[in-house]
Motif scaffolding. Structure first.
Motif, mmCIF file in Angstrom:
data_model
loop_
_atom_site.group_PDB
_atom_site.id
_atom_site.type_symbol
_atom_site.label_atom_id
_atom_site.label_comp_id
_atom_site.label_asym_id
_atom_site.label_seq_id
_atom_site.Cartn_x
_atom_site.Cartn_y
_atom_site.Cartn_z
ATOM 1 N N GLY A 1 9.807 -2.702 -9.395
ATOM 2 C CA GLY A 1 8.575 -3.208 -8.784
ATOM 3 C C GLY A 1 7.696 -2.035 -8.376
ATOM 4 N N CYS A 2 6.564 -2.344 -7.802
ATOM 5 C CA CYS A 2 5.643 -1.307 -7.320
ATOM 6 C C CYS A 2 5.209 -1.695 -5.902
ATOM 7 C CB CYS A 2 4.371 -1.254 -8.159
ATOM 8 S SG CYS A 2 4.654 -0.842 -9.865
ATOM 9 N N GLY A 3 4.823 -0.711 -5.122
ATOM 10 C CA GLY A 3 4.222 -0.950 -3.806
ATOM 11 C C GLY A 3 5.093 -1.832 -2.930
ATOM 12 N N THR A 4 4.465 -2.853 -2.382
ATOM 13 C CA THR A 4 5.173 -3.762 -1.486
ATOM 14 C C THR A 4 6.350 -4.433 -2.189
ATOM 15 O OG1 THR A 4 3.241 -4.136 -0.132
ATOM 16 C CG2 THR A 4 4.821 -5.927 -0.199
ATOM 17 N N SER A 5 6.186 -4.764 -3.445
ATOM 18 C CA SER A 5 7.282 -5.419 -4.182
ATOM 19 C C SER A 5 8.481 -4.481 -4.290
ATOM 20 C CB SER A 5 6.804 -5.837 -5.579
ATOM 21 O OG SER A 5 5.791 -6.804 -5.445
ATOM 22 N N TRP A 6 8.209 -3.195 -4.431
ATOM 23 C CA TRP A 6 9.292 -2.201 -4.461
ATOM 24 C C TRP A 6 10.006 -2.171 -3.103
ATOM 25 C CZ3 TRP A 6 9.805 2.833 -2.140
ATOM 26 C CH2 TRP A 6 10.807 3.627 -2.697
ATOM 27 N N VAL B 1 12.863 -8.310 -11.568
ATOM 28 C CA VAL B 1 11.511 -7.761 -11.652
ATOM 29 C C VAL B 1 10.699 -8.439 -10.556
ATOM 30 C CG1 VAL B 1 9.529 -7.372 -13.131
ATOM 31 C CG2 VAL B 1 11.790 -7.678 -14.144
ATOM 32 N N ILE B 2 10.206 -7.637 -9.619
ATOM 33 C CA ILE B 2 9.495 -8.233 -8.475
ATOM 34 C C ILE B 2 8.003 -7.939 -8.601
ATOM 35 C CG2 ILE B 2 9.418 -8.411 -5.967
ATOM 36 C CD1 ILE B 2 12.145 -7.202 -5.795
ATOM 37 N N SER B 3 7.210 -8.987 -8.546
ATOM 38 C CA SER B 3 5.765 -8.788 -8.613
ATOM 39 C C SER B 3 5.038 -10.009 -8.058
ATOM 40 C CB SER B 3 5.328 -8.550 -10.062
ATOM 41 O OG SER B 3 3.929 -8.448 -10.138
ATOM 42 N N GLN B 4 4.149 -9.785 -7.130
ATOM 43 C CA GLN B 4 3.339 -10.881 -6.616
ATOM 44 C C GLN B 4 2.451 -11.415 -7.730
ATOM 45 O OE1 GLN B 4 0.424 -13.272 -5.516
ATOM 46 N NE2 GLN B 4 -0.355 -11.221 -5.905
ATOM 47 N N SER B 5 1.685 -10.516 -8.340
ATOM 48 C CA SER B 5 0.672 -10.936 -9.316
ATOM 49 C C SER B 5 1.284 -11.295 -10.663
ATOM 50 C CB SER B 5 -0.328 -9.810 -9.548
ATOM 51 O OG SER B 5 0.356 -8.670 -10.070
ATOM 52 N N GLY B 6 2.398 -10.648 -10.985
ATOM 53 C CA GLY B 6 2.978 -10.835 -12.315
ATOM 54 C C GLY B 6 2.186 -10.119 -13.401
ATOM 55 N N GLU B 7 1.226 -9.270 -12.990
ATOM 56 C CA GLU B 7 0.380 -8.601 -13.981
ATOM 57 C C GLU B 7 0.395 -7.081 -13.849
ATOM 58 O OE1 GLU B 7 -0.921 -10.170 -16.426
ATOM 59 O OE2 GLU B 7 -0.884 -12.235 -15.709
ATOM 60 N N THR B 8 1.108 -6.531 -12.893
ATOM 61 C CA THR B 8 1.086 -5.083 -12.669
ATOM 62 C C THR B 8 1.526 -4.354 -13.943
ATOM 63 O OG1 THR B 8 1.513 -5.472 -10.358
ATOM 64 C CG2 THR B 8 1.999 -3.259 -11.165
ATOM 65 N N ALA B 9 0.664 -3.452 -14.435
ATOM 66 C CA ALA B 9 0.894 -2.863 -15.763
ATOM 67 C C ALA B 9 2.227 -2.124 -15.849
ATOM 68 C CB ALA B 9 -0.253 -1.917 -16.107
ATOM 69 N N VAL C 1 -5.939 -8.089 -0.439
ATOM 70 C CA VAL C 1 -5.338 -7.031 -1.272
ATOM 71 C C VAL C 1 -4.001 -6.570 -0.684
ATOM 72 C CG1 VAL C 1 -5.645 -4.608 -1.920
ATOM 73 C CG2 VAL C 1 -7.427 -6.270 -2.441
ATOM 74 N N ALA C 2 -3.931 -6.523 0.643
ATOM 75 C CA ALA C 2 -2.662 -6.127 1.264
ATOM 76 C C ALA C 2 -1.680 -7.293 1.155
ATOM 77 C CB ALA C 2 -2.903 -5.782 2.719
ATOM 78 N N SER C 3 -0.548 -7.022 0.586
ATOM 79 C CA SER C 3 0.429 -8.083 0.383
ATOM 80 C C SER C 3 1.143 -8.375 1.701
ATOM 81 C CB SER C 3 1.424 -7.634 -0.681
ATOM 82 O OG SER C 3 2.254 -8.697 -1.022
HETATM 83 O O1 M6R Z 1 1.415 -7.766 -7.823
HETATM 84 P P1 M6R Z 1 2.494 -6.776 -7.561
HETATM 85 O O2 M6R Z 1 3.484 -7.251 -6.542
HETATM 86 O O3 M6R Z 1 3.184 -6.303 -8.802
HETATM 87 O O4 M6R Z 1 1.745 -5.534 -6.929
HETATM 88 C C1 M6R Z 1 2.415 -4.353 -6.609
HETATM 89 C C2 M6R Z 1 1.558 -3.457 -5.744
HETATM 90 O O5 M6R Z 1 0.385 -3.114 -6.421
HETATM 91 C C3 M6R Z 1 1.178 -4.122 -4.423
HETATM 92 O O6 M6R Z 1 2.304 -4.539 -3.723
HETATM 93 C C4 M6R Z 1 0.363 -3.151 -3.558
HETATM 94 O O7 M6R Z 1 1.159 -2.083 -3.147
HETATM 95 C C5 M6R Z 1 -0.254 -3.884 -2.374
HETATM 96 N N1 M6R Z 1 -1.612 -3.476 -2.203
HETATM 97 C C6 M6R Z 1 0.450 -3.614 -1.096
HETATM 98 O O8 M6R Z 1 -0.095 -4.317 -0.042
#
Ligand code: M6R
Length: 610
Positions: free
Chosen positions: A301-306, A347-355, A400-402
């Motif tokens: 994952g990335c960011g918050t998902s990580w 695989v963790i992702s809020q959007s499901g689209e993170t490249a 934008v902030a998860s």
């Molecule tokens: O949609 P995703 O969960 O894949 O996004 C991952 C990061 O881009 C996302 O969590 C980002 O770090 C947020 N802005 C955190 O609040």
């Protein structure tokens, strides 16, 4: 990473399709916005730095009605966000206009060729190189299809593009390599967009272009080709996505709304998945035996998902007794990762689209891993390419902030872990049922935390003018510290670091003085006493210490400048509760500093470029 909406059809509909669509895609970027149309045999562009509404107003004022249009909302990669660099970008000889999502990696080489041919450049973008290169190739080939095909074959990098030609309002091209594009048709109205949401208002039948595909729309029909112009089979698929228009209600921002919604979103995550005190997860049922027998779990994952993955690592290793590795998707994809047959990859992702996450998923799949998606957005790219998965059901997250997606990710991962541990016979039925009962109590405990909003606002007032902050946690609350720091920095622009509390004395302690607020997460845990020692260490160096503590350990207050008292829960589940006050702290600091919490500078909701 940008959002694209393109339309060809009834000219009365053009403005609505493009601008309503772009508003839905602002999660992909919002630093500038534009529309390009063909009017009186000329390409006309309306594009400005700023949000969609500004461009929409000016376009409507122009009274232009065109049957063909390309629209774009941008997140700058090449060239600063300004009016000139906004899309659409028109080619040098004004024959073509393009909107582009992605990055052309060999733009320098292509630009050199173009400069030698006398092309001049007005923007700082790789997109201008791209559209000029297409123009040159079409002129050399003396055939539009062949020219585009040749140009596409020479491009390196990732792109989703839509192209229009000045001399022909009947024709539109779209091509994909890496950056997603969806296509829909309703009679003689044709729609293209970066995801299906701008289209589903008109038709639920969608073709998702694959990598290496070119879509050609002409007067009344369309065809899907590969980059060598061979026809490829295509099939519309019915998408099961409802457009959820999200109203702000009484809230000033989506972020606050989404923080406050967490009792409800967590209930939604559990809904239908806990029956008779047992967890049922239909989404991953097919792989439950693999989960029990796996020798290794990888989480990407990335960011918050990580960060959610890191919390899960503590829980899964403790109860499944298998090694768990949590990977930044962006690192994983480039470091020749070892995946063994039977490895479970979450695989963790809020959007499901993170490249990066999407590409890491593809790589892990190719190498034989079993890919399980923990995704919020129904029908998203990651949801579609994973083998199975569970949706968060947290509802659309607009800020934008998860926030609510994070707590739902934790809830789902803990449920998967608890169930698997029980099926593996690593925990007794009694322990399993106790875990479930406690998970069910979490939403009401979060309600109690949310009632502390005003107190947290007062604490925020004491620190919002500081330039730095440190977040400390141990064990499964170390990722909570990381996530607390990420929230504060991304929306308030206060520099913040999350650290495992014990690591502080290996360097960061040098930073501590009265200008450095320290947020310590100190609820019940195995390392509780050690955490208190760390609090005393920073306190004695004059830091302002804010502690997140629970009712069982109220006496820590004596060592704190400010305390946030949260309800107690099982040690394994404290991260879900402890994150809430940190979200509120970040929110209030940002508001005091006058920041736009829903759309912080330089960010986008979904990062669809590398
Ligand atoms: O949609 P995703 O969960 O894949 O996004 C991952 C990061 O881009 C996302 O969590 C980002 O770090 C947020 N802005 C955190 O609040």
């Amino acid at each position: 990473m940008c959002g694209i909406v393109a339309f060809k059809g009834n000219k009365e509909k053009t403005s609505e399709v493009i601008f309503e669509g772009l508003k839905l895609l602002e999660y992909r970027g919002y630093d500038s916005c534009g529309i390009g149309v063909i009017d009186n045999n000329e390409i006309k562009s309306f594009k400005w730095k700023g949000r969609v509404r500004k461009t929409e107003k000016r376009f409507i004022e122009s009274k232009i009605k065109s049957p063909i249009a390309i629209g774009h909302t941008r997140w700058a990669t090449h060239g600063e966000p300004n009016d000139v660099n906004s899309h659409p970008i028109t080619s040098y000889n004004k024959k073509f206009a393009i909107v582009h999502n992605g990055i052309i990696e060999n733009y320098r080489e292509l630009k050199k060729i173009l400069l030698e041919k006398g092309y001049e450049f007005y923007t700082e973008t790789d997109t201008e190189v791209l559209v000029n290169f297409i123009e040159l190739c079409v002129s050399n080939a003396k055939n539009i299809d062949k020219g585009i095909s040749y140009a596409l074959s020479k491009l390196e990098g990732a792109f989703g593009i839509v192209l229009i030609q000045r001399s022909n309002t009947d024709i539109m091209y779209a091509a994909r390599k890496g950056s997603p594009l969806a296509f829909g048709r309703k009679g003689e109205n044709f729609f293209i967009a970066s995801d299906a949401t701008p289209i589903i208002e008109y038709t639920k039948k969608i073709i998702y272009l694959d990598n290496g595909q070119l879509l050609k729309i002409d007067k009344t029909n369309f065809e899907v080709l590969d980059f060598e112009l061979n026809k490829v089979p295509n099939k519309f698929q019915e998408v099961d996505v409802e457009l959820q228009k999200v109203e702000l209600g009484d809230f000033d921002s989506y972020m606050l709304k989404e923080i406050m919604e967490q009792p409800e979103s967590l209930n939604q995550t559990m809904l239908g998945r806990i029956k008779n005190n047992k967890i049922t997860l239909g989404g991953i049922h097919k792989y439950s035996k693999d989960l029990i027998n796996t020798k290794r779990v990888i989480i990407i994952g990335c960011g918050t998902s990580w960060h959610a993955g890191l919390v899960a690592e503590y829980f899964l290793e403790k109860y499944l007794r298998v090694p768990v590795e949590v990977e930044y998707a962006s690192e994983f994809r480039y470091r020749f990762p070892i995946i063994n047959k039977g490895d479970i990859v979450f695989v963790i992702s809020q959007s499901g689209e993170t490249a990066d996450t999407l590409e890491a998923t593809r790589i892990a799949k190719k190498k034989g891993g079993i890919l399980l998606g923990i995704v919020n957005t129904v029908g998203s790219s990651i949801a579609r390419i994973t083998d199975e998965g569970c949706y968060l059901h947290a509802g659309p997250e607009i800020g934008v902030a998860s926030t609510k997606a994070f707590t739902s990710q934790l809830m789902l991962l803990l449920m998967i872990g608890a169930k698997t541990a029980y099926l593996k016979k690593n925990i007794s039925i009694k322990k399993y049922e106790k875990m479930i009962s406690e998970l069910k109590r979490i939403p009401s405990k979060i309600e109690e935390v949310l009632e502390l909003n005003n107190d947290i606002k007062k604490i925020s007032k004491k620190i919002y003018k500081k330039n730095h902050a440190l977040f400390l946690g141990r064990g499964n609350n170390f990722p909570v510290a990381l996530e607390g720091a990420l929230k504060l920095k991304e929306i308030s622009y206060i520099h913040a670091e999350g650290y495992p509390a014990a690591e502080m004395k290996h360097g960061p302690i040098a930073l501590i003085d009265s200008e450095m607020p320290v947020v310590a997460i100190c609820t019940k845990s195995d390392e509780y006493d050690k955490m208190i020692s760390n609090i005393r260490e920073v306190g004695s160096r004059n830091a302002i210490v804010i502690g997140v503590i629970d009712k069982e350990n109220e006496h820590v207050k004596d060592y704190l400048d400010f305390s946030i008292l949260v309800p107690s829960t099982s040690k394994d589940f404290t991260p879900i509760i402890n994150q809430i006050p940190l979200q509120l702290l970040a929110y209030h600091c940002a508001i005091f500093r006058g920041c736009d919490v829903d759309k912080p500078r330089n960010l986008a909701k979904s990062v669809t470029v590398e």
